[in-house]
Enzyme design. Structure first.
Site, short mmCIF file in Angstrom:
data_model
loop_
_atom_site.label_atom_id
_atom_site.label_comp_id
_atom_site.label_asym_id
_atom_site.label_seq_id
_atom_site.Cartn_x
_atom_site.Cartn_y
_atom_site.Cartn_z
CB CYS A 91 -5.23 -0.27 -7.15
SG CYS A 91 -3.65 0.03 -7.99
CG ASN B 4 -6.53 -4.19 -4.43
OD1 ASN B 4 -5.95 -4.28 -3.35
ND2 ASN B 4 -5.96 -3.64 -5.49
CB ALA C 283 -0.90 0.00 1.23
P1 NAD Z 1 2.75 3.78 -12.42
O1 NAD Z 1 1.91 4.45 -13.44
O2 NAD Z 1 3.25 4.54 -11.23
O3 NAD Z 1 4.07 3.16 -13.13
C1 NAD Z 1 4.05 2.42 -14.32
C2 NAD Z 1 5.28 2.84 -15.14
O4 NAD Z 1 5.39 1.96 -16.27
C3 NAD Z 1 5.19 4.26 -15.70
O5 NAD Z 1 6.29 5.03 -15.24
C4 NAD Z 1 5.23 4.06 -17.24
O6 NAD Z 1 5.94 5.07 -17.92
C5 NAD Z 1 5.95 2.72 -17.34
N1 NAD Z 1 5.74 2.03 -18.61
C6 NAD Z 1 4.58 1.80 -19.27
N2 NAD Z 1 4.83 1.09 -20.40
C7 NAD Z 1 6.17 0.85 -20.45
C8 NAD Z 1 7.03 0.17 -21.36
N3 NAD Z 1 6.56 -0.43 -22.45
N4 NAD Z 1 8.35 0.14 -21.10
C9 NAD Z 1 8.87 0.75 -20.00
N5 NAD Z 1 8.08 1.40 -19.09
C10 NAD Z 1 6.76 1.46 -19.31
O7 NAD Z 1 1.94 2.49 -11.94
P2 NAD Z 1 2.04 1.75 -10.51
O8 NAD Z 1 1.21 2.46 -9.52
O9 NAD Z 1 3.46 1.44 -10.22
O10 NAD Z 1 1.26 0.41 -10.87
C11 NAD Z 1 1.82 -0.58 -11.69
C12 NAD Z 1 0.98 -1.83 -11.57
O11 NAD Z 1 1.04 -2.30 -10.23
C13 NAD Z 1 -0.49 -1.64 -11.90
O12 NAD Z 1 -0.96 -2.80 -12.54
C14 NAD Z 1 -1.14 -1.49 -10.54
O13 NAD Z 1 -2.48 -1.93 -10.55
C15 NAD Z 1 -0.30 -2.42 -9.70
N6 NAD Z 1 -0.24 -2.08 -8.27
C16 NAD Z 1 -0.12 -0.78 -7.86
C17 NAD Z 1 -0.02 -0.49 -6.50
C18 NAD Z 1 0.13 0.92 -5.99
O14 NAD Z 1 0.11 1.11 -4.78
N7 NAD Z 1 0.30 1.93 -6.82
C19 NAD Z 1 0.01 -1.54 -5.56
C20 NAD Z 1 -0.10 -2.85 -6.02
C21 NAD Z 1 -0.21 -3.11 -7.38
C1 UGA Z 2 -4.43 -0.74 -1.65
C2 UGA Z 2 -4.26 -2.05 -0.87
O1 UGA Z 2 -4.31 -1.77 0.54
C3 UGA Z 2 -2.92 -2.72 -1.21
O2 UGA Z 2 -2.85 -4.00 -0.56
C4 UGA Z 2 -2.85 -2.92 -2.73
O3 UGA Z 2 -1.61 -3.49 -3.08
C5 UGA Z 2 -3.01 -1.58 -3.41
O4 UGA Z 2 -4.29 -0.99 -3.03
C6 UGA Z 2 -3.04 -1.67 -4.91
O5 UGA Z 2 -3.32 -2.70 -5.48
O6 UGA Z 2 -2.80 -0.60 -5.48
P1 UGA Z 2 -3.53 1.74 -1.36
O7 UGA Z 2 -4.59 2.07 -2.35
O8 UGA Z 2 -2.16 2.24 -1.58
O9 UGA Z 2 -3.41 0.15 -1.20
O10 UGA Z 2 -3.97 2.27 0.08
P2 UGA Z 2 -5.00 1.76 1.21
O11 UGA Z 2 -4.33 1.89 2.51
O12 UGA Z 2 -5.59 0.45 0.89
O13 UGA Z 2 -6.13 2.87 1.15
C7 UGA Z 2 -7.01 2.97 0.03
C8 UGA Z 2 -8.09 3.99 0.34
O14 UGA Z 2 -8.99 3.52 1.34
C9 UGA Z 2 -7.53 5.32 0.86
O15 UGA Z 2 -8.26 6.39 0.28
C10 UGA Z 2 -7.78 5.23 2.35
O16 UGA Z 2 -7.87 6.49 2.96
C11 UGA Z 2 -9.11 4.50 2.36
N1 UGA Z 2 -9.40 3.80 3.63
C12 UGA Z 2 -8.57 2.83 4.07
C13 UGA Z 2 -10.55 4.13 4.34
O17 UGA Z 2 -11.34 5.01 3.92
N2 UGA Z 2 -10.83 3.46 5.50
C14 UGA Z 2 -10.01 2.47 5.98
O18 UGA Z 2 -10.32 1.87 7.04
C15 UGA Z 2 -8.85 2.15 5.24
#
Ligand code: NAD
Ligand code: UGA
Length: 459
Positions: A275, A223, A163
């Site tokens: 997400c 999620n 997260a």
């Molecule tokens: P992001 O947008 O921050 O980063 C993705 C990066 O990939 C960008 O910088 C983009 O320029 C790059 N990119 C795209 N196509 C490319 C290519 N062909 N070659 C090289 N680089 C390329 O996204 P993120 O938040 O890191 O999320 C990435 C994935 O992880 C998503 O599928 C998301 O759902 C998942 N995820 C995100 C979180 C989170 O907290 N943000 C947590 C768990 C999972």
């Molecule tokens: C969430 C999941 O917690 C991660 O496990 C997952 O990897 C990630 O999505 C992802 O796939 O991107 P994130 O979105 O970074 O992580 O943050 P969270 O802590 O889950 O919070 C999400 C939203 O829910 C925030 O807006 C937060 O303020 C809200 N929230 C959270 C509430 O309103 N109440 C709660 O009790 C907890």
């Protein structure tokens, strides 16, 4: 897997970089390269000012960068030399064509598959790190199998559960690492290599292995479950406001049952982040694809309650402030979707700000990390918006404060001083239930929290 390996991550985003930085820290024997097509982002990872704020990330990146962690935009050689390739590109909701507004947009994902195919000269393990629809590994395998000279590619699913705001802690001490593989001799061997990589710092009993489809689906479902808890408590908060029950007391009473658990039961203005919404939309889309409309409707309800909660928050403000917000000044405390990040993707603050501007209110936004993103999110909107680093400046002359992000900083402010500088009557709308409502009321504020009876002369 302790013989030196070359590991590549495609995508230097919120997930790719922290994950690779932690691997680099624990595995000095491996060389880790992170590539991104976004040259500016890549340059920032190589600079003193990293492109995103994440507690603890600066220190790790600066400790391992140039030793065994490298950032580049030069994709072909990075692919050629890699033994293991993590793909961590963005998978946003598709905005066009079939499935628009629901399905995952896999264009970035597919492009990486084609790049891997084009530049590979030796066998590789490909690791899905991005969140993907179930069965995406099959599409990846089909693209990779199109190689003219047959090269062995093994595709694994290893979704990320970190997260934002706690990414480093989550990566250092994960509840679990999930690795899905094909159940063939080669698939299981590839899986064992990835297990061995994580074993450098994660206890073996926290590394779960499964078939590849379970792994892909588990990420979407994890999620969906988390978001569902928030929508459940938020739906109950609406009922608390009508009945005199207090949502914090209800959450405690319900959550102390160990079968329910106490986490993720904080009622709020709504969940945000890049997400939850996109992954639930994707889950709903997949259910519909298989004709499972009742299951789709069930999960869609989680999103409907979330929209309802944010809208309800704005309507409560409107109702409390005598049904007009025109020319009233509202200070928004927080714009990030949660504390400890500058990320504003899908932040409920965006919707609240838009709705307040629709009502012709003047909005002053303050946030310790997210003001640059707030400016981009609200660019082009007509209305009066101010951006203030200092929360006292945002609240000066305001009629109301709306707390939209649970930054600790907002708990410790001098509210007597803030009250003195506001228009009267002065209102606080606590969209995160983080303030001391009775203390604020004693100072003279009219206080409206989520799922609690108002403390107000007007209620
Ligand atoms: P992001 O947008 O921050 O980063 C993705 C990066 O990939 C960008 O910088 C983009 O320029 C790059 N990119 C795209 N196509 C490319 C290519 N062909 N070659 C090289 N680089 C390329 O996204 P993120 O938040 O890191 O999320 C990435 C994935 O992880 C998503 O599928 C998301 O759902 C998942 N995820 C995100 C979180 C989170 O907290 N943000 C947590 C768990 C999972
Ligand atoms: C969430 C999941 O917690 C991660 O496990 C997952 O990897 C990630 O999505 C992802 O796939 O991107 P994130 O979105 O970074 O992580 O943050 P969270 O802590 O889950 O919070 C999400 C939203 O829910 C925030 O807006 C937060 O303020 C809200 N929230 C959270 C509430 O309103 N109440 C709660 O009790 C907890």
């Amino acid at each position: 897997m302790n013989s030196p390996k070359k590991i590549l991550c495609i995508g230097a985003g919120y997930v790719g970089t922290p994950t690779m930085a932690v691997i680099a820290r624990h595995c000095p024997q491996h060389k880790i390269t992170v590539v991104d097509i976004n040259a500016e982002r890549s340059a920032q990872w190589n600079s003193d000012t990293l492109p995103s704020y994440e507690p603890g990330l600066d220190e790790i990146v600066k400790a391992v960068r140039g030793k065994n962690l490298f950032f580049t935009t030069d994709v072909p050689p990075a692919i050629r030399e890699a033994d293991i390739i993590f793909v961590s590109v963005n998978t946003p909701t598709k905005q066009f064509g079939a499935g628009a507004g629901m399905a995952a947009d896999l264009q970035y994902w597919e492009r990486t598959a084609r790049q891997i195919l084009e530049h590979s000269k030796s066998p590789k393990i490909i690791v899905e790190k991005s969140t993907l629809p179930v069965k995406t590994a099959q599409a990846m395998e089909r693209i990779l199998d199109a190689a003219a000279a047959p090269i062995r590619f093994d595709v694994l699913s290893n979704p990320e559960f970190l997260a934002e705001g706690t990414a480093i802690e989550d990566l250092e001490h994960p509840d679990r690492v999930l690795i899905g593989s094909q159940e063939t001799i080669e698939g299981l061997a590839a899986r064992d290599q990835l297990v061995a990589l994580y074993e450098n710092w994660v206890p073996r009993d926290r590394i779960i292995t499964s078939n590849i489809w379970s792994s892909e689906l588990s990420k979407l479902v994890a999620n969906a479950f988390l978001a569902q808890r928030i929508s459940s408590i938020n739906a109950v908060s609406a009922l608390c406001e009508k009945t005199g029950a207090d949502i914090s007391e209800v959450a405690l009473a319900v959550g102390t049952d160990h079968r329910v658990g106490r986490y993720f039961l904080n009622a709020s203005v709504g969940f945000g982040g890049s997400c939850f919404k996109k992954d639930i939309l994707n889950l709903v889309y997949i259910c519909r694809h298989y004709g499972l409309h009742e299951a789709a409707d069930y999960w869609n309800g989680v999103l409907k309650i979330n929209d309802y909660q944010t809208e309800r928050f704005v309507l409560n403000m409107l109702g409390a402030m005598h049904n007009t917000l025109a020319d009233k000044q509202i200070a928004l405390f927080g714009f990030a979707f949660k504390a400890n990040t500058g990320d504003t993707r899908e932040s409920p603050a965006i919707l609240v700000a838009r709705r307040l501007l629709d009502e012709k209110a003047c909005v002053a936004i303050t946030d310790p990390k997210a003001l640059d993103n707030a400016r981009k999110d609200l660019a082009g909107l007509s209305g009066r918006i101010r951006y203030e680093e200092d929360p006292y400046a945002a609240a000066a002359g305001a009629d109301a404060i709306a707390v939209l992000t649970e930054w600790d900083l907002y708990r410790g402010l001098d509210y007597a001083k803030i009250f003195a500088a506001m228009n009267k009557p002065a209102f606080v709308f606590d969209g995160r239930n983080i303030l001391d409502h009775h203390a604020l009321h004693r100072l003279g504020f009219n206080v409206y929290a989520i799922g609690k009876s108002p403390l107000s002369s007007f209620a």
